[in-house]
Design an enzyme around this catalytic site. Structure first.
Site, PDB file in Angstrom:
ATOM      1  N   CYS A   1       4.931  36.409  16.013  1.00 27.85           N
ATOM      2  CA  CYS A   1       5.236  35.223  15.214  1.00 27.85           C
ATOM      3  C   CYS A   1       6.738  34.921  15.263  1.00 27.85           C
ATOM      4  CB  CYS A   1       4.694  35.367  13.805  1.00 27.85           C
ATOM      5  SG  CYS A   1       4.624  33.775  12.922  1.00 27.85           S
TER       6      CYS A   1
ATOM      7  N   HIS B   1      -0.964  36.045  14.947  1.00 31.06           N
ATOM      8  CA  HIS B   1      -0.879  37.352  14.286  1.00 31.06           C
ATOM      9  C   HIS B   1      -2.036  38.230  14.757  1.00 31.06           C
ATOM     10  CE1 HIS B   1       2.316  36.575  11.329  1.00 31.06           C
ATOM     11  NE2 HIS B   1       1.899  35.319  11.398  1.00 31.06           N
TER      12      HIS B   1
ATOM     13  N   GLU C   1      -2.577  41.254  14.084  1.00 33.15           N
ATOM     14  CA  GLU C   1      -3.004  42.126  12.988  1.00 33.15           C
ATOM     15  C   GLU C   1      -3.927  41.413  12.005  1.00 33.15           C
ATOM     16  OE1 GLU C   1       0.603  40.056  11.289  1.00 33.15           O
ATOM     17  OE2 GLU C   1      -0.108  40.693  13.260  1.00 33.15           O
TER      18      GLU C   1
END
Length: 196
Positions: free
Chosen positions: A76, A178, A180
């Protein structure tokens, strides 16, 4: 072992939670000498690219990052920091990858920020996306994007205009989404990076 650059502008908890789920070992990089402790590096980041760059400079980590020869993954704002310049704060950044970070406002008819799931197309030979189906959906949250340029873009997303969803140069890799927060495909990407 992965070192996470801890410069006060990162989404540290979500990254560490994902690495814990995957059983991937990690530690925090707080000073320049800490880079020597790890064989791979993640630069996280959320919020304002200009402010994040200021924190990276103040922490004394920016110059060392530019010289790294081990695999580095920006996520990001961590991706945006690798470019030359951001319209967010009109800030000069690390300059690792010669691209610009631009604002969606006035360039697309879609809602800004770009938030939610979107599919990406990537180069089939890109090791970051090994064992991930092309056109998979990843989770995005951003108002600024990195210009699409074929020399360094290894994945493309479309949000009213094509932009770089992932970029790479030598040992530096970066993703705008992202991983994650992107479910199984995001976890696979983190596994792939851990295997570099």
């Amino acid at each position: 072992m992965i070192g996470i650059v801890n410069y006060g502008a990162g989404n540290i908890f979500s990254i560490t939670a994902a690495l814990n789920r995957l059983g991937i070992s990690y530690g925090m990089i707080n000073t320049a000498s800490d880079f020597d402790l790890y064989d791979k590096v993640i630069i996280p980041g959320v919020g304002h690219a200009g402010a994040a760059m200021e924190k990276l400079v103040e922490s004394g980590l920016s110059e060392t990052i530019k010289t790294l020869k081990k695999p580095v993954l920006g996520i990001c704002v961590g991706m945006q920091l690798m470019t030359d310049f951001s319209e967010e704060g009109n800030a000069d950044l690390l300059g690792i990858i010669p691209l610009k970070t631009l604002h969606f406002e006035g360039k697309v008819h879609e809602k800004v920020p770009h938030m939610g799931w979107n599919s990406i197309k990537f180069e089939n030979n890109c090791p970051l996306f090994m064992d991930i189906p092309n056109n998979s959906y990843f989770y995005f949250v951003h108002s600024y994007y990195i210009e699409h340029e074929l020399t360094y873009s290894v994945a493309t997303c479309d949000y009213g205009l094509p932009f770089s969803a992932a970029i790479a140069r030598e040992n530096f890799w970066a993703v705008q989404f992202h991983p994650e927060k992107s479910g199984q495909v995001g976890e696979q990407l983190l596994r792939n990076f851990n295997n570099f």
